[in-house]
Design a protein around this motif. Structure first.
Motif, PDB file in Angstrom:
ATOM      1  N   MET A 184      18.173  55.957  59.398  1.00  0.00           N
ATOM      2  CA  MET A 184      17.476  54.807  58.872  1.00  0.00           C
ATOM      3  C   MET A 184      16.222  55.253  58.111  1.00  0.00           C
ATOM      4  N   LEU A 185      15.543  56.251  58.646  1.00  0.00           N
ATOM      5  CA  LEU A 185      14.339  56.738  57.976  1.00  0.00           C
ATOM      6  C   LEU A 185      14.699  57.420  56.657  1.00  0.00           C
ATOM      7  N   VAL A 186      15.780  58.154  56.626  1.00  0.00           N
ATOM      8  CA  VAL A 186      16.220  58.814  55.402  1.00  0.00           C
ATOM      9  C   VAL A 186      16.534  57.762  54.343  1.00  0.00           C
ATOM     10  N   SER A 187      17.239  56.723  54.739  1.00  0.00           N
ATOM     11  CA  SER A 187      17.560  55.636  53.822  1.00  0.00           C
ATOM     12  C   SER A 187      16.293  54.948  53.328  1.00  0.00           C
ATOM     13  N   ALA A 188      15.344  54.719  54.209  1.00  0.00           N
ATOM     14  CA  ALA A 188      14.078  54.094  53.822  1.00  0.00           C
ATOM     15  C   ALA A 188      13.332  54.974  52.827  1.00  0.00           C
ATOM     16  N   TRP A 189      13.296  56.278  53.065  1.00  0.00           N
ATOM     17  CA  TRP A 189      12.608  57.189  52.145  1.00  0.00           C
ATOM     18  C   TRP A 189      13.283  57.207  50.780  1.00  0.00           C
ATOM     19  N   LEU A 190      14.625  57.295  50.772  1.00  0.00           N
ATOM     20  CA  LEU A 190      15.348  57.331  49.506  1.00  0.00           C
ATOM     21  C   LEU A 190      15.133  56.052  48.705  1.00  0.00           C
ATOM     22  N   ASN A 191      15.275  54.903  49.353  1.00  0.00           N
ATOM     23  CA  ASN A 191      15.137  53.638  48.639  1.00  0.00           C
ATOM     24  C   ASN A 191      13.712  53.414  48.145  1.00  0.00           C
ATOM     25  N   THR A 192      12.734  53.814  48.913  1.00  0.00           N
ATOM     26  CA  THR A 192      11.340  53.629  48.503  1.00  0.00           C
ATOM     27  C   THR A 192      10.952  54.605  47.401  1.00  0.00           C
ATOM     28  N   SER A 193      11.380  55.839  47.507  1.00  0.00           N
ATOM     29  CA  SER A 193      10.979  56.836  46.517  1.00  0.00           C
ATOM     30  C   SER A 193      11.712  56.662  45.198  1.00  0.00           C
ATOM     31  N   LYS A 194      12.840  55.973  45.187  1.00  0.00           N
ATOM     32  CA  LYS A 194      13.600  55.780  43.954  1.00  0.00           C
ATOM     33  C   LYS A 194      13.389  54.405  43.338  1.00  0.00           C
ATOM     34  N   ASP A 195      12.430  53.665  43.824  1.00  0.00           N
ATOM     35  CA  ASP A 195      12.129  52.350  43.270  1.00  0.00           C
ATOM     36  C   ASP A 195      11.626  52.533  41.842  1.00  0.00           C
ATOM     37  N   PRO A 196      12.372  52.051  40.820  1.00  0.00           N
ATOM     38  CA  PRO A 196      11.975  52.329  39.446  1.00  0.00           C
ATOM     39  C   PRO A 196      10.727  51.569  39.003  1.00  0.00           C
ATOM     40  N   ILE A 197      10.408  50.466  39.645  1.00  0.00           N
ATOM     41  CA  ILE A 197       9.259  49.678  39.212  1.00  0.00           C
ATOM     42  C   ILE A 197       7.960  50.281  39.720  1.00  0.00           C
ATOM     43  N   THR A 198       7.886  50.548  41.020  1.00  0.00           N
ATOM     44  CA  THR A 198       6.667  51.119  41.586  1.00  0.00           C
ATOM     45  C   THR A 198       6.594  52.608  41.312  1.00  0.00           C
ATOM     46  N   SER A 199       7.742  53.263  41.351  1.00  0.00           N
ATOM     47  CA  SER A 199       7.843  54.700  41.100  1.00  0.00           C
ATOM     48  C   SER A 199       6.884  55.468  42.008  1.00  0.00           C
ATOM     49  N   ASN A 200       6.265  56.501  41.484  1.00  0.00           N
ATOM     50  CA  ASN A 200       5.322  57.269  42.294  1.00  0.00           C
ATOM     51  C   ASN A 200       3.886  56.921  41.951  1.00  0.00           C
ATOM     52  N   GLN A 201       3.682  55.795  41.300  1.00  0.00           N
ATOM     53  CA  GLN A 201       2.341  55.377  40.924  1.00  0.00           C
ATOM     54  C   GLN A 201       1.736  54.511  42.038  1.00  0.00           C
ATOM     55  N   GLN A 202       1.552  55.109  43.187  1.00  0.00           N
ATOM     56  CA  GLN A 202       0.989  54.402  44.333  1.00  0.00           C
ATOM     57  C   GLN A 202       0.242  55.390  45.209  1.00  0.00           C
ATOM     58  N   ARG A 203      -0.631  54.860  46.002  1.00  0.00           N
ATOM     59  CA  ARG A 203      -1.411  55.717  46.900  1.00  0.00           C
ATOM     60  C   ARG A 203      -0.526  56.200  48.037  1.00  0.00           C
ATOM     61  N   PHE A 204      -0.958  57.314  48.629  1.00  0.00           N
ATOM     62  CA  PHE A 204      -0.228  57.953  49.717  1.00  0.00           C
ATOM     63  C   PHE A 204       0.033  56.983  50.876  1.00  0.00           C
ATOM     64  N   ALA A 205      -1.022  56.278  51.317  1.00  0.00           N
ATOM     65  CA  ALA A 205      -0.881  55.351  52.443  1.00  0.00           C
ATOM     66  C   ALA A 205       0.005  54.174  52.074  1.00  0.00           C
ATOM     67  N   SER A 206      -0.030  53.747  50.849  1.00  0.00           N
ATOM     68  CA  SER A 206       0.803  52.639  50.396  1.00  0.00           C
ATOM     69  C   SER A 206       2.276  53.027  50.425  1.00  0.00           C
ATOM     70  N   PHE A 207       2.575  54.232  49.973  1.00  0.00           N
ATOM     71  CA  PHE A 207       3.958  54.721  49.965  1.00  0.00           C
ATOM     72  C   PHE A 207       4.530  54.736  51.377  1.00  0.00           C
ATOM     73  N   TRP A 208       3.808  55.333  52.315  1.00  0.00           N
ATOM     74  CA  TRP A 208       4.314  55.419  53.685  1.00  0.00           C
ATOM     75  C   TRP A 208       4.291  54.063  54.379  1.00  0.00           C
ATOM     76  N   GLY A 209       3.392  53.183  53.977  1.00  0.00           N
ATOM     77  CA  GLY A 209       3.396  51.820  54.496  1.00  0.00           C
ATOM     78  C   GLY A 209       4.645  51.069  54.066  1.00  0.00           C
ATOM     79  N   ARG A 210       5.061  51.270  52.813  1.00  0.00           N
ATOM     80  CA  ARG A 210       6.296  50.653  52.328  1.00  0.00           C
ATOM     81  C   ARG A 210       7.510  51.205  53.057  1.00  0.00           C
ATOM     82  N   ILE A 211       7.508  52.499  53.336  1.00  0.00           N
ATOM     83  CA  ILE A 211       8.626  53.094  54.082  1.00  0.00           C
ATOM     84  C   ILE A 211       8.675  52.523  55.495  1.00  0.00           C
ATOM     85  N   ALA A 212       7.529  52.408  56.160  1.00  0.00           N
ATOM     86  CA  ALA A 212       7.491  51.852  57.514  1.00  0.00           C
ATOM     87  C   ALA A 212       7.965  50.404  57.520  1.00  0.00           C
ATOM     88  N   LYS A 213       7.595  49.654  56.495  1.00  0.00           N
ATOM     89  CA  LYS A 213       8.023  48.248  56.399  1.00  0.00           C
ATOM     90  C   LYS A 213       9.539  48.170  56.204  1.00  0.00           C
TER      91      LYS A 213
END
Length: 154
Positions: free
Chosen positions: A1-30
């Motif tokens: 489940m965590l692998v799927s969450a990481w893949l889906n969050t990191s491949k989001d074309p709209i947000t991409s990698n233009q986000q803060r570190f805590a925001s990225f991991w917060g989205r994965i946790a959500k």
């Protein structure tokens, strides 16, 4: 489940990698908390997800190297099961314990990060980076994902 969450969050074309570190991991946790398999389990914070992903990432990267070495040693008559068995043996010999995250590696193996990083010419000399096409052995190249501006435009 965590692998799927990481893949889906990191491949989001709209947000991409233009986000803060805590925001990225917060989205994965959500995303992880919304998975149906975690109902009734304790909630995982972003830091818990980050630490677990770090361990998964480390072990999967090590196994990917062992799998690539086993693939290079593949001889005539061997199938995918033989290569996997050899990769597990190489991993055990190198690290002193068995690789227990094969389920995660199977999900991640075709992601661009874990695809083969080198290709071999006919004479055995390594050259450059292999394309995703070479790593997956597909006749058609994978389509390039849309960029941030194109995704936002849609």
């Amino acid at each position: 489940m965590l692998v799927s969450a990481w893949l889906n969050t990191s491949k989001d074309p709209i947000t991409s990698n233009q986000q803060r570190f805590a925001s990225f991991w917060g989205r994965i946790a959500k995303y992880f908390a919304q998975c149906p398999n975690v109902v009734g389990r304790p909630k995982r914070e972003a830091s818990n997800c980050k630490q677990r992903w770090g361990r998964i990432n480390d072990l999967v990267c090590k196994f990917a190297g062992c799998y690539e070495a086993a693939s290079r040693e593949k001889s005539s008559g061997q199938n995918e099961d033989d290569v996997m068995k050899l990769a597990h043996e190489i991993y055990f010999n190198d690290h002193g314990h068995r690789f227990s995250l094969e389920h995660a590696w199977l999900v991640l193996r075709y992601d661009q990060k874990w695809c083969a990083s080198t290709s071999i010419k006919g004479n055995g000399v390594k050259r450059g980076r292999a394309s995703v096409k070479d790593a997956i052995d597909v006749d058609e190249p994978m389509p390039r994902p849309p960029g941030v501006k194109a995704a936002k435009g849609k």
